[in-house]
Motif scaffolding. Structure first.
Motif, mmCIF file in Angstrom:
data_model
loop_
_atom_site.group_PDB
_atom_site.id
_atom_site.type_symbol
_atom_site.label_atom_id
_atom_site.label_comp_id
_atom_site.label_asym_id
_atom_site.label_seq_id
_atom_site.Cartn_x
_atom_site.Cartn_y
_atom_site.Cartn_z
ATOM 1 N N GLU A 85 0.326 -0.687 0.218
ATOM 2 C CA GLU A 85 0.386 -0.102 0.227
ATOM 3 C C GLU A 85 0.953 1.488 0.019
ATOM 4 O O GLU A 85 0.430 2.086 -0.749
ATOM 5 N N HIS A 140 -0.793 -6.700 -11.396
ATOM 6 C CA HIS A 140 -2.608 -6.787 -11.471
ATOM 7 C C HIS A 140 -2.732 -7.553 -11.869
ATOM 8 O O HIS A 140 -2.962 -7.697 -13.093
ATOM 9 N N TYR A 181 -0.305 -6.774 -6.766
ATOM 10 C CA TYR A 181 -1.786 -6.158 -6.245
ATOM 11 C C TYR A 181 -2.646 -7.778 -6.127
ATOM 12 O O TYR A 181 -4.031 -6.721 -5.707
ATOM 13 N N LYS A 185 -6.346 -3.439 -6.674
ATOM 14 C CA LYS A 185 -6.874 -2.315 -7.401
ATOM 15 C C LYS A 185 -7.203 -2.457 -9.236
ATOM 16 O O LYS A 185 -6.246 -2.034 -9.485
#
Length: 213
Positions: A85, A140, A181, A185
């Motif tokens: 984060e 991602h 992630y 996200k």
């Protein structure tokens, strides 16, 4: 790309690098050039005007540099949720770009059709104008599939990009920080399955701006 059917084999993921987390120019896999990537990752010069832009806080810069040093040479999987984060927070204001990179079905292996894009990235990151920068390579996935699987896949794909850049372009591994992630996200939160969510972010973390003459 997290579905287990062949319909979604060789789906594109995106390497993101724009001036915000949600904005940026996306290039199709074989159409991107090293110069386009370089232009997006270069620090933007501060223009002189009647108003004076606020100066960077030296204490904040020192804190940022100290944190980046703690995640250098770390395995992607070893990063804690808090560290991931913090990386995302720091990356929010840095130069980035969107690239379309394809991987083999249910794999972290780069598809042959996307090798030219990764080569263009390698050439751009090797440019002298970016010397001394630390780049974050963040993986991602879309929202399909379990969190644990997506997290691992995003980490493996980020690691694959880093390995390719180090082995083929001689980039210093300590200057490439990898992070995953998973599906935490999404770029398009309203459409979790959209291919736009399957991406890898490449961010110039040590961008220095200079006033233009």
């Amino acid at each position: 790309m997290t579905r287990f059917d062949k319909f979604f084999g060789l789906k594109a993921i995106t390497i993101t690098a724009a001036l915000s987390m949600t904005a940026g120019v996306a290039f199709a896999g074989d159409n991107v050039s090293a110069n386009q990537i370089l232009d997006a990752l270069k620090p933007k010069p501060a223009t002189r005007g009647l108003s004076v832009a606020p100066q960077a806080d030296p204490a904040a810069q020192t804190k940022e540099a100290t944190f980046l040093n703690t995640v250098r040479n770390r395995s992607t999987r070893s990063l804690s949720t808090g560290e991931r984060e913090q990386i995302a927070e720091l990356a929010a204001t840095k130069p980035k770009i969107d690239l379309e990179i394809q991987f083999d079905y249910n794999s972290a292996d780069i598809a042959k059709t996307s090798v030219p894009s990764v080569q263009a990235l390698g050439k751009a990151l090797s440019d002298p104008s970016l010397k001394g920068s630390t780049f974050v390579v963040a993986g991602h996935t879309d929202a399909i599939g379990g969190e644990e699987y997506n997290q691992g896949l995003s980490e493996r794909r980020a690691d694959t990009i880093k390995k390719y850049l180090v082995q083929n372009y001689g980039l210093n591994g300590t200057d490439l920080v990898t992070v995953g992630y998973g599906k935490s996200k999404l770029k398009d939160t309203a459409n979790g399955a959209d291919p736009i969510n399957r991406r890898v972010q490449v961010v110039n973390m040590e961008a220095k701006t200079t006033a233009s003459k």
